[in-house]
Write an enzyme that holds these catalytic residues in place. Sequence first.
Site, PDB file in Angstrom:
ATOM      1  N   GLU A  69       0.813  -1.224   0.000  1.00 57.82           N
ATOM      2  CA  GLU A  69       0.000   0.000   0.000  1.00 57.82           C
ATOM      3  C   GLU A  69       0.846   1.275   0.000  1.00 57.82           C
ATOM      4  O   GLU A  69       0.535   2.240  -0.704  1.00 57.82           O
ATOM      5  CB  GLU A  69      -0.949   0.000   1.211  1.00 57.82           C
ATOM      6  CG  GLU A  69      -2.059  -1.035   1.149  1.00 57.82           C
ATOM      7  CD  GLU A  69      -1.605  -2.415   1.586  1.00 57.82           C
ATOM      8  OE1 GLU A  69      -0.437  -2.560   1.991  1.00 57.82           O
ATOM      9  OE2 GLU A  69      -2.416  -3.360   1.532  1.00 57.82           O
ATOM     10  N   HIS A 138      -8.960  -5.489  10.583  1.00 57.52           N
ATOM     11  CA  HIS A 138      -9.626  -5.306   9.289  1.00 57.52           C
ATOM     12  C   HIS A 138     -10.968  -4.578   9.412  1.00 57.52           C
ATOM     13  O   HIS A 138     -11.737  -4.561   8.460  1.00 57.52           O
ATOM     14  CB  HIS A 138      -9.860  -6.666   8.617  1.00 57.52           C
ATOM     15  CG  HIS A 138      -8.606  -7.361   8.221  1.00 57.52           C
ATOM     16  ND1 HIS A 138      -7.825  -8.047   9.118  1.00 57.52           N
ATOM     17  CD2 HIS A 138      -7.977  -7.471   7.019  1.00 57.52           C
ATOM     18  CE1 HIS A 138      -6.783  -8.565   8.493  1.00 57.52           C
ATOM     19  NE2 HIS A 138      -6.839  -8.221   7.218  1.00 57.52           N
TER      20      HIS A 138
END
Length: 333
Positions: A69, A138
């Site tokens: 990312e 998450h």
Amino acid sequence: MQTDAQKLAVAPSTYVLMSYLEAILQAQIEEMELDERVILMGEDISVYGGGKLVELFGTNRIWNTPISEGSFTGVAVGAAINGLRPIVDLTIASFVYLASDQIINQASKLRYMTGGQIDVPIVVRACMYSMKSLAAQHADRPYTFFMNVPGLKIISPTSPADIKGLLKSAIRDGDPVLVFEDARLWPLKGNVPTDPKHIIPIGKADMKREGTDVTLIAVAGAIRPTMQAVDALAKQGISVEVIDPRTLKPLDHEAFKKSVAKTGRLVIVEDAHPVCNVGSEIAAVMVEEAFDLLKRPILRLSAPDIHVPFSPSLENDFYPTTERIVAAVRRLL
């Protein structure tokens, strides 16, 4: 001059029924057709909803990236500086922390640090998953983390029409814009304008329901239990006005004050943790700028100050529920 047949012909529909997720795809297609500088990048992007985009625009404009990312967000910042308009799909919103150095230290600051010589027209999409036992790493709702950063705009719409119009505005914006999508809204269907020129300006809230007794500001996924609560309260003769901020930075202070001037009571509902969240900011602004409009103290509903549990039974009671929203509104009357 139109013939009689033309006058009597059914006008083409200006709206089409589509889901929230379909509206996101449509916004990206329209902006990529309009501007060849718009590109899209992200992990597994050709697998999860991006296949159609690859067919339409090819791999020169749809970039599949590895699971890195920070790296590919940095690539997007460089691409934006050099004239492209990247959309970065970070998938799970908790992953935005990994890209935060590129977003905070580079994208948000470069216009300021160069005296306005550099624009960074980048859009970062991040999806907030909740209620699926994805556990703490998450299931975050990190929009509050980035609200503290100057130079960023943040949107979190709740309807298909709003996400299409606001995402198109984000892609055309000259500054970095973060888009936080609540996955529970993805299947939600609604009428969406078909006009490619239709956009919704960043920074304008929307009134989802008119009311006279209490103002209720609902953020992102909190809109669903909120609307259920408002329906239940209406059956009890209690009229609630619902405001959806749609844009979290900048917030539409005037819309909030206009509604509270009518009701005198305010409840703010969101799924983030309670410390320094959207409700904190709105409450502070209302006390500073509109204290004399309030008949009762402001109430805030949020998740508790603990990480999201994996256990389904614990997670079910983690976020503000319809019952808690009803109780909060009744407490103010």
